[in-house]
Design a protein around this motif. Structure first.
Motif, PDB file in Angstrom:
ATOM      1  N   SER A   1       0.820  -1.216   0.000  1.00  0.00           N
ATOM      2  CA  SER A   1       0.000   0.000   0.000  1.00  0.00           C
ATOM      3  C   SER A   1       0.848   1.259   0.000  1.00  0.00           C
ATOM      4  CB  SER A   1      -0.936  -0.001   1.213  1.00  0.00           C
ATOM      5  OG  SER A   1      -0.194  -0.128   2.418  1.00  0.00           O
ATOM      6  N   TYR A   2       2.111   1.170   0.404  1.00  0.00           N
ATOM      7  CA  TYR A   2       2.970   2.340   0.401  1.00  0.00           C
ATOM      8  C   TYR A   2       4.421   1.911   0.366  1.00  0.00           C
ATOM      9  CZ  TYR A   2       3.697   1.251   5.326  1.00  0.00           C
ATOM     10  OH  TYR A   2       4.017   0.601   6.491  1.00  0.00           O
ATOM     11  N   GLY A   3       5.288   2.885   0.071  1.00  0.00           N
ATOM     12  CA  GLY A   3       6.725   2.665   0.077  1.00  0.00           C
ATOM     13  C   GLY A   3       7.421   3.940   0.527  1.00  0.00           C
ATOM     14  N   LEU A   4       8.707   4.030   0.242  1.00  0.00           N
ATOM     15  CA  LEU A   4       9.507   5.179   0.671  1.00  0.00           C
ATOM     16  C   LEU A   4       8.966   6.498   0.121  1.00  0.00           C
ATOM     17  CD1 LEU A   4      12.156   6.308   1.977  1.00  0.00           C
ATOM     18  CD2 LEU A   4      13.227   5.973  -0.269  1.00  0.00           C
ATOM     19  N   ILE A   5       8.632   6.533  -1.170  1.00  0.00           N
ATOM     20  CA  ILE A   5       8.212   7.796  -1.763  1.00  0.00           C
ATOM     21  C   ILE A   5       6.884   8.265  -1.175  1.00  0.00           C
ATOM     22  CG2 ILE A   5       7.045   6.765  -3.771  1.00  0.00           C
ATOM     23  CD1 ILE A   5       9.191   9.983  -3.707  1.00  0.00           C
ATOM     24  N   GLU A   6       5.970   7.331  -0.894  1.00  0.00           N
ATOM     25  CA  GLU A   6       4.704   7.711  -0.260  1.00  0.00           C
ATOM     26  C   GLU A   6       4.944   8.245   1.154  1.00  0.00           C
ATOM     27  OE1 GLU A   6       3.751   5.093  -3.607  1.00  0.00           O
ATOM     28  OE2 GLU A   6       5.068   4.770  -1.887  1.00  0.00           O
ATOM     29  N   ALA A   7       5.903   7.644   1.861  1.00  0.00           N
ATOM     30  CA  ALA A   7       6.221   8.121   3.208  1.00  0.00           C
ATOM     31  C   ALA A   7       6.778   9.545   3.165  1.00  0.00           C
ATOM     32  CB  ALA A   7       7.227   7.178   3.879  1.00  0.00           C
ATOM     33  N   LEU A   8       7.657   9.813   2.205  1.00  0.00           N
ATOM     34  CA  LEU A   8       8.235  11.156   2.095  1.00  0.00           C
ATOM     35  C   LEU A   8       7.177  12.189   1.704  1.00  0.00           C
ATOM     36  CD1 LEU A   8      11.629  10.265   0.408  1.00  0.00           C
ATOM     37  CD2 LEU A   8      11.325  11.322   2.646  1.00  0.00           C
ATOM     38  N   ARG A   9       6.249  11.787   0.831  1.00  0.00           N
ATOM     39  CA  ARG A   9       5.174  12.726   0.462  1.00  0.00           C
ATOM     40  C   ARG A   9       4.264  13.019   1.654  1.00  0.00           C
ATOM     41  NH1 ARG A   9       4.169   9.527  -5.192  1.00  0.00           N
ATOM     42  NH2 ARG A   9       5.780  10.608  -6.428  1.00  0.00           N
ATOM     43  N   ALA A  10       4.079  12.008   2.515  1.00  0.00           N
ATOM     44  CA  ALA A  10       3.278  12.235   3.721  1.00  0.00           C
ATOM     45  C   ALA A  10       4.022  13.143   4.697  1.00  0.00           C
ATOM     46  CB  ALA A  10       2.944  10.902   4.388  1.00  0.00           C
ATOM     47  N   LEU A  11       5.352  13.013   4.747  1.00  0.00           N
ATOM     48  CA  LEU A  11       6.157  13.856   5.615  1.00  0.00           C
ATOM     49  C   LEU A  11       6.237  15.290   5.109  1.00  0.00           C
ATOM     50  CD1 LEU A  11       9.151  11.458   6.374  1.00  0.00           C
ATOM     51  CD2 LEU A  11       7.626  12.437   8.093  1.00  0.00           C
ATOM     52  N   ARG A  12       6.179  15.456   3.789  1.00  0.00           N
ATOM     53  CA  ARG A  12       6.322  16.781   3.171  1.00  0.00           C
ATOM     54  C   ARG A  12       5.090  17.110   2.326  1.00  0.00           C
ATOM     55  NH1 ARG A  12      11.907  17.700   3.181  1.00  0.00           N
ATOM     56  NH2 ARG A  12      12.700  16.775   5.099  1.00  0.00           N
ATOM     57  N   PRO A  13       3.918  17.245   2.931  1.00  0.00           N
ATOM     58  CA  PRO A  13       2.712  17.502   2.143  1.00  0.00           C
ATOM     59  C   PRO A  13       2.777  18.822   1.378  1.00  0.00           C
ATOM     60  CG  PRO A  13       2.295  17.838   4.479  1.00  0.00           C
ATOM     61  CD  PRO A  13       3.641  17.205   4.378  1.00  0.00           C
ATOM     62  N   GLU A  14       3.639  19.743   1.823  1.00  0.00           N
ATOM     63  CA  GLU A  14       3.746  21.032   1.145  1.00  0.00           C
ATOM     64  C   GLU A  14       4.632  20.960  -0.104  1.00  0.00           C
ATOM     65  OE1 GLU A  14       7.424  20.595   3.467  1.00  0.00           O
ATOM     66  OE2 GLU A  14       5.308  20.115   3.819  1.00  0.00           O
ATOM     67  N   ALA A  15       5.383  19.868  -0.268  1.00  0.00           N
ATOM     68  CA  ALA A  15       6.297  19.751  -1.414  1.00  0.00           C
ATOM     69  C   ALA A  15       5.500  19.473  -2.685  1.00  0.00           C
ATOM     70  CB  ALA A  15       7.311  18.636  -1.172  1.00  0.00           C
ATOM     71  N   PRO A  16       5.630  20.325  -3.705  1.00  0.00           N
ATOM     72  CA  PRO A  16       4.851  20.126  -4.929  1.00  0.00           C
ATOM     73  C   PRO A  16       5.356  18.969  -5.779  1.00  0.00           C
ATOM     74  CG  PRO A  16       6.347  21.976  -5.189  1.00  0.00           C
ATOM     75  CD  PRO A  16       6.463  21.529  -3.764  1.00  0.00           C
ATOM     76  N   PHE A  17       6.610  18.547  -5.550  1.00  0.00           N
ATOM     77  CA  PHE A  17       7.210  17.523  -6.412  1.00  0.00           C
ATOM     78  C   PHE A  17       8.203  16.701  -5.599  1.00  0.00           C
ATOM     79  CE2 PHE A  17      10.416  15.892  -9.304  1.00  0.00           C
ATOM     80  CZ  PHE A  17       9.685  15.460 -10.400  1.00  0.00           C
ATOM     81  N   LEU A  18       7.984  15.406  -5.539  1.00  0.00           N
ATOM     82  CA  LEU A  18       8.936  14.463  -4.935  1.00  0.00           C
ATOM     83  C   LEU A  18       8.904  13.197  -5.780  1.00  0.00           C
ATOM     84  CD1 LEU A  18       8.261  14.691  -1.068  1.00  0.00           C
ATOM     85  CD2 LEU A  18      10.312  15.466  -2.269  1.00  0.00           C
ATOM     86  N   GLU A  19      10.029  12.859  -6.400  1.00  0.00           N
ATOM     87  CA  GLU A  19      10.083  11.671  -7.249  1.00  0.00           C
ATOM     88  C   GLU A  19      11.395  10.927  -7.033  1.00  0.00           C
ATOM     89  OE1 GLU A  19       7.766  10.384  -9.046  1.00  0.00           O
ATOM     90  OE2 GLU A  19       6.310  12.032  -9.021  1.00  0.00           O
TER      91      GLU A  19
END
Length: 313
Positions: A117-135
């Motif tokens: 259901s999730y991985g590293l990138i999903e965790a980082l997006r949850a940590l940084r909801p204000e970040a417009p781009f994380l890939e």
């Protein structure tokens, strides 16, 4: 439920150069990857009113028609638990305006999918909801720990991918191999061919028709029946270190896909519960800015404990 409607997206200059499949993955959050590839195969996605392949690289100004797709709440990416977020946050090794380098924990996939259901990138997006781009800049196997690059800007992602294509990054791994190493540095140049089995499992083998691949192994510590090595990746093929190590008769400890069952059992007796492969160091210079990034990640306590027990023997 999200109401399905067809829509047209115009590609921004900052997004130029991406493959259409990767672009759609970022645009259609919560849509399963299999569904995205299906609408590409069937021609439901159009670029400038024409059909394209999943490998098509988008250009600034392209008009992309996305067909009506219903996205249920159940399909939306799950939010990782607080303990996962805390662990990932504590694993950030380096950060600037354009990128992050994370010491990825073993057992955490780089992204969700295939039953996760999730991985590293999903965790980082949850940590940084204000970040417009994380890939993800690149990938590591789920059981491999260590340095991985996350781009915070499309321009940085393109620059890093260019470096990877041209061999402009220095990637070093630590691996525990079966057997006593003889001699010094060894260059393994063997082409690798990627296959998917009927069960959907991804397998890689050495084959003349495969893609060129080069790994340099350097012995660090020789134990009774195992050797700790540094592996330098000159190319970055899927499962490269694992397949090259097995190819020369020194499979990696804990590798249940390409390894040696008896050796793995022996390593389990000294406390190894995972693949002994760790991306220990990464350095590169971004081409446009000239920015130098050099990061290292120490071995975790579990792998260090295995080496201590082997040393004691």
């Amino acid at each position: 439920m999200t109401q399905p409607t067809a829509r047209i997206i115009e590609v921004a200059a900052a997004d130029e150069g991406q493959r259409i499949d990767n672009y759609l993955l970022t645009q259609l959050k919560g849509v399963p990857k299999s569904r995205i590839y299906r609408i590409l195969r069937t021609g439901e996605v159009r670029v400038n009113s024409g059909r394209i392949k999943p490998t098509y690289r988008i250009k600034a100004g392209d008009a992309i028609r996305i067909p009506p797709i219903r996205v249920s709440e159940e399909e939306a990416p799950a939010r990782p638990g607080d303990w996962v977020l805390e662990r990932v946050n504590a694993s950030i090794l380096y950060e600037d305006k354009g990128l992050l380098v994370v010491n990825k924990p073993a057992g955490l996939a780089v992204h969700g999918g295939s039953g996760l259901s999730y991985g590293l990138i999903e965790a980082l997006r949850a940590l940084r909801p204000e970040a417009p781009f994380l890939e993800l800049g690149h990938r590591l196997d789920r059981d491999t720990s260590g340095c991985i690059v996350i781009a915070k800007k499309r321009s940085v992602l393109r620059a890093f991918h260019e470096l990877l294509r041209e061999g402009g990054s220095d990637k070093r791994y630590l691996a525990l191999l079966k057997g006593r190493w003889r001699g010094g540095e060894r260059r393994v140049e063997a082409p690798l061919l990627k296959n998917v089995t009927q069960s959907g499992e991804r397998m890689v083998k050495v084959a003349p028709e495969g893609k060129p691949a080069l790994t340099i192994f350097r012995p660090l510590t020789v134990f009774k029946d195992a050797t700790l090595v540094e592996a330098e990746l000159i190319t970055g093929r899927t499962h490269q270190v694992r397949v090259h190590a097995a190819h020369i008769g020194h499979p990696i400890a804990g590798d249940d896909k390409y390894g040696d069952e008896a050796f793995n059992k022996r390593m389990a007796e000294v406390g190894l519960k995972r693949l002994f492969l760790h991306a220990s160091a990464l350095s590169f210079t971004l081409p446009e800015s000239g920015q130098v990034v050099s990061v290292s990640a120490p071995l975790g306590d579990e792998l260090r404990g295995v080496l201590d027990r082997l040393e004691a023997e």
